[in-house]
Design an enzyme around this catalytic site. Structure first.
Site, mmCIF file in Angstrom:
data_model
loop_
_atom_site.group_PDB
_atom_site.id
_atom_site.type_symbol
_atom_site.label_atom_id
_atom_site.label_comp_id
_atom_site.label_asym_id
_atom_site.label_seq_id
_atom_site.Cartn_x
_atom_site.Cartn_y
_atom_site.Cartn_z
ATOM 1 N N ASN A 23 -23.667 -6.449 3.387
ATOM 2 C CA ASN A 23 -23.807 -5.755 4.670
ATOM 3 C C ASN A 23 -23.630 -6.666 5.867
ATOM 4 O OD1 ASN A 23 -24.114 -3.508 3.178
ATOM 5 N ND2 ASN A 23 -26.334 -3.359 3.422
ATOM 6 N N ARG A 92 -17.614 4.481 3.581
ATOM 7 C CA ARG A 92 -17.938 4.957 4.924
ATOM 8 C C ARG A 92 -18.100 3.817 5.912
ATOM 9 N NH1 ARG A 92 -22.141 4.950 6.961
ATOM 10 N NH2 ARG A 92 -21.887 6.903 8.054
ATOM 11 N N CYS A 116 -22.448 10.849 1.763
ATOM 12 C CA CYS A 116 -22.299 10.125 0.491
ATOM 13 C C CYS A 116 -23.506 10.524 -0.342
ATOM 14 C CB CYS A 116 -22.245 8.625 0.737
ATOM 15 S SG CYS A 116 -23.840 7.967 1.175
ATOM 16 N N PRO A 122 -24.050 10.916 9.412
ATOM 17 C CA PRO A 122 -23.165 11.210 10.555
ATOM 18 C C PRO A 122 -22.816 9.931 11.317
ATOM 19 C CG PRO A 122 -25.407 11.879 11.026
ATOM 20 C CD PRO A 122 -25.391 11.441 9.595
ATOM 21 N N ASP A 124 -22.282 10.157 14.824
ATOM 22 C CA ASP A 124 -22.343 10.598 16.222
ATOM 23 C C ASP A 124 -22.717 9.474 17.183
ATOM 24 O OD1 ASP A 124 -24.717 10.967 14.600
ATOM 25 O OD2 ASP A 124 -25.710 11.548 16.440
ATOM 26 N N ASP A 305 -32.884 -0.143 1.518
ATOM 27 C CA ASP A 305 -32.027 -0.569 0.407
ATOM 28 C C ASP A 305 -32.832 -1.139 -0.750
ATOM 29 O OD1 ASP A 305 -29.264 -1.730 2.482
ATOM 30 O OD2 ASP A 305 -29.945 0.258 1.883
ATOM 31 N N ILE A 327 -35.413 6.791 6.034
ATOM 32 C CA ILE A 327 -34.095 6.507 6.625
ATOM 33 C C ILE A 327 -33.039 7.495 6.134
ATOM 34 C CG2 ILE A 327 -32.295 4.759 6.931
ATOM 35 C CD1 ILE A 327 -34.898 3.896 8.217
ATOM 36 N N ARG A 397 -19.974 -1.982 -6.214
ATOM 37 C CA ARG A 397 -19.696 -2.007 -4.757
ATOM 38 C C ARG A 397 -20.531 -3.080 -4.065
ATOM 39 N NH1 ARG A 397 -19.321 3.869 -2.149
ATOM 40 N NH2 ARG A 397 -18.861 2.495 -0.401
HETATM 41 C C1 EPZ Z 1 -26.249 0.285 6.894
HETATM 42 O O1 EPZ Z 1 -25.741 1.606 6.790
HETATM 43 C C2 EPZ Z 1 -26.074 -0.333 5.510
HETATM 44 N N1 EPZ Z 1 -24.646 -0.374 5.176
HETATM 45 C C3 EPZ Z 1 -26.830 0.489 4.479
HETATM 46 O O2 EPZ Z 1 -26.712 -0.176 3.236
HETATM 47 C C4 EPZ Z 1 -28.300 0.529 4.862
HETATM 48 O O3 EPZ Z 1 -28.997 1.352 3.945
HETATM 49 C C5 EPZ Z 1 -28.442 1.087 6.282
HETATM 50 O O4 EPZ Z 1 -27.652 0.308 7.198
HETATM 51 C C6 EPZ Z 1 -29.887 1.059 6.767
HETATM 52 O O5 EPZ Z 1 -30.371 -0.249 6.728
HETATM 53 C C7 EPZ Z 1 -23.898 -1.375 5.669
HETATM 54 O O6 EPZ Z 1 -24.365 -2.211 6.412
HETATM 55 C C8 EPZ Z 1 -22.452 -1.401 5.235
HETATM 56 P P1 EPZ Z 1 -27.649 3.366 9.808
HETATM 57 P P2 EPZ Z 1 -25.526 2.477 8.147
HETATM 58 O O7 EPZ Z 1 -26.571 3.672 10.785
HETATM 59 O O8 EPZ Z 1 -25.065 1.585 9.234
HETATM 60 C C9 EPZ Z 1 -28.484 7.943 10.790
HETATM 61 C C10 EPZ Z 1 -26.422 -0.356 0.933
HETATM 62 O O9 EPZ Z 1 -27.062 0.139 -0.015
HETATM 63 N N2 EPZ Z 1 -27.304 7.863 11.685
HETATM 64 O O10 EPZ Z 1 -28.693 2.378 10.159
HETATM 65 O O11 EPZ Z 1 -24.701 3.656 7.799
HETATM 66 C C11 EPZ Z 1 -28.093 7.861 9.314
HETATM 67 O O12 EPZ Z 1 -27.727 9.130 8.831
HETATM 68 C C12 EPZ Z 1 -26.082 0.480 2.134
HETATM 69 O O13 EPZ Z 1 -26.067 -1.532 0.999
HETATM 70 C C13 EPZ Z 1 -27.004 8.954 12.503
HETATM 71 O O14 EPZ Z 1 -27.686 9.975 12.472
HETATM 72 O O15 EPZ Z 1 -27.020 2.944 8.419
HETATM 73 C C14 EPZ Z 1 -29.346 7.354 8.681
HETATM 74 O O16 EPZ Z 1 -30.233 8.439 8.457
HETATM 75 C C15 EPZ Z 1 -26.496 1.921 1.947
HETATM 76 N N3 EPZ Z 1 -25.921 8.875 13.321
HETATM 77 C C16 EPZ Z 1 -29.944 6.437 9.743
HETATM 78 O O17 EPZ Z 1 -29.307 6.803 10.977
HETATM 79 C C17 EPZ Z 1 -25.130 7.761 13.395
HETATM 80 O O18 EPZ Z 1 -24.158 7.738 14.180
HETATM 81 C C18 EPZ Z 1 -29.690 4.953 9.476
HETATM 82 O O19 EPZ Z 1 -28.310 4.775 9.385
HETATM 83 C C19 EPZ Z 1 -25.458 6.661 12.549
HETATM 84 C C20 EPZ Z 1 -26.558 6.735 11.713
#
Ligand code: EPZ
Length: 436
Positions: A23, A92, A116, A122, A124, A305, A327, A397
């Site tokens: 990450n 994603r 996923c 999302p 947004d 995670d 989360i 992955r």
């Molecule tokens: C990153 O995902 C990591 N992936 C994830 O790791 C990790 O679980 C996550 O951060 C939380 O720590 C990478 O870094 C590649 P978020 P990300 O945006 O950026 C909501 C793994 O197992 N949200 O912090 O997608 C979202 O739906 C992976 O290594 C919105 O609503 O996570 C979630 O509920 C899985 N709108 C929450 O925020 C948005 O525009 C946290 O998502 C963006 C996010």
């Protein structure tokens, strides 16, 4: 198709290394698009998601080479600004190309990555942040075109401390006019690592890891060399595998501060932890104790995670543990498979109640997502008898040579082709495999 074949109940012993953080590698590779020249990225893990990101870089005109764990990315020429729809759907995190492509080429055409296995996910916040930075965004069904003549600094308040949105803003605003302030940014170590990489390239990013991040836009970036931080989630994976098997292992190249959110949980489980510089020794008790309550939240709280990994370990603890997932809405999807080992985990909405059992038995299961898949391997390592974990592409992955590193710790785990198992077990498995 490949599967993991595990013979359980071997207490893990020995030493193991951490590879670079997935990450951190993914956003840093995306950020290389900003740099006219060749960046050297050390400690870059050879994972399927990293290979996919490299393929995207090459499709955009970058020249990419790998030598061992060093990846060099030459983005002198960028000839494209579109990300293939299938790639967006399979990975994603390709959304992280949005900021660098809009900044470098003035335009980016991507597709909504869609949900996923762990949630709707999302984007947004990414889109609204790019709009605030001056981009015009056109959405046409699932495809998005984001264009900006220049990125203009502004103040962005994130409604949720989104890791990806914080990274996209940092990348988009690094080369821009004016100052960008991010209020309520994500504070994960991977955010700090991305900021360090960008600053080595000449960006001016201040406060990464704190509650406000300031980005003073610069006119261009220059190449740099960078070493990716160790993978803290891989560390908690080894810790969970050691804990559930009553093991005694040493994990090298840890960053203690990155693991501070999980130390108290392993302590409550009854594990003894010894830190010496960047070496972590963990000794598990004969039987783990339950953990009263774990709540996943953004860093520096307990990481989502690591949730699946610790949930698996707690299936054999003495007593009842409770895990609240705050989360992702679907991050307990792996529990149905986990219970096939004889575990007793009840999930209600985003709360898992884990009634510890004395022991697990072997099972034939399939991975539903990256960390859920690793959790099933962890259960198999403790189960009596043989287990099979299928759909291990999910695990590949985020874990490089997962079975080899566990073998280094004495685990009896093999990566085999599933037809080998079909021959061994005959038609029953055939039917089972087909139904999966
Ligand atoms: C990153 O995902 C990591 N992936 C994830 O790791 C990790 O679980 C996550 O951060 C939380 O720590 C990478 O870094 C590649 P978020 P990300 O945006 O950026 C909501 C793994 O197992 N949200 O912090 O997608 C979202 O739906 C992976 O290594 C919105 O609503 O996570 C979630 O509920 C899985 N709108 C929450 O925020 C948005 O525009 C946290 O998502 C963006 C996010």
């Amino acid at each position: 198709m490949e599967i993991f074949k595990i013979s359980g109940q071997v207490p893990l012993k020995g030493e193991v290394e951490l590879h670079g953080a997935k990450n951190s590698a993914l956003p840093i590779l995306c950020a290389c698009v900003l740099v006219k020249g060749e960046c050297e990225i050390h400690n870059c893990p050879d994972l399927s998601d990293v290979r996919t990101t490299i393929r995207i870089l090459e499709s955009l005109g970058c020249k990419v080479k790998r030598q061992g764990d060093t990846v060099t990315v030459d983005s002198s020429e960028i000839t494209g600004s579109q990300i293939d729809e299938n790639v967006m759907r399979t990975m994603r995190s390709s959304i992280l190309f949005l900021g660098s492509l809009v900044s470098r080429t003035g335009c980016a055409s991507i597709y909504l990555p869609g949900g996923c296995d762990i949630g709707a996910r999302p984007v947004d916040m990414h889109i609204s942040a790019l709009k605030s930075l001056g981009a015009a965004v056109k959405e046409n069904g699932s495809s998005i075109t984001c264009c900006a003549d220049k990125i203009t600094g502004t103040k962005i308040i994130l409604p949720f401390a989104s890791v990806g949105a914080t990274e996209n803003i940092m990348i988009a605003a690094a080369v821009s006019v004016g100052r960008t302030t991010i209020v309520n940014p994500a504070r994960e170590p991977e955010i700090c690592d991305l900021a360090e990489f960008l600053n080595k390239c000449g960006a001016r990013i201040y406060g990464a890891g704190e509650s406000i991040v300031e980005i003073e836009g610069v006119s261009s970036l220059h190449p740099c060399e960078h070493r990716i931080i160790p993978d803290r989630i891989l560390a908690s994976t080894y810790m969970s595998a050691c804990a559930i098997t009553g093991g005694d292992i040493v994990i090298n190249d840890v960053r203690p501060t990155h693991l501070s959110p999980v130390f108290p949980v392993f302590g409550e489980m009854g594990c003894r932890l010894y830190l010496e510089h960047n070496k972590l020794k963990i000794q598990a008790p004969k039987r783990l104790r339950r953990v009263k309550m774990i709540k996943t939240m953004p860093y520096p709280a307990f990481p989502t995670d690591s949730q699946s990994l610790v949930t698996a370990a707690l299936t054999v603890a003495r007593g009842t543990s409770v895990v609240k997932e705050n989360i992702f809405e679907n991050r307990f999807r792996f529990v149905n498979q986990l219970n096939r080992f004889g575990a007793d985990v009840q999930v209600e909405e985003q709360m898992a109640v884990i009634n510890g059992v004395k022991s697990l038995h072997g099972a034939d299961v399939y991975a539903t997502d990256l960390r859920g898949g690793a959790a099933l391997v962890i259960a198999g390592l403790a189960a009596e008898g043989n287990s099979i974990v299928r759909s291990i592409r999910h695990i590949d992955r985020g874990y490089a040579e997962f079975e080899k590193r566990l073998q280094q710790l004495g685990a009896d785990i093999k990566r085999v082709k599933d037809e080998e198992i079909r021959e061994e077990k005959g038609p029953a498995v055939q039917k089972e495999t087909e139904s999966l």
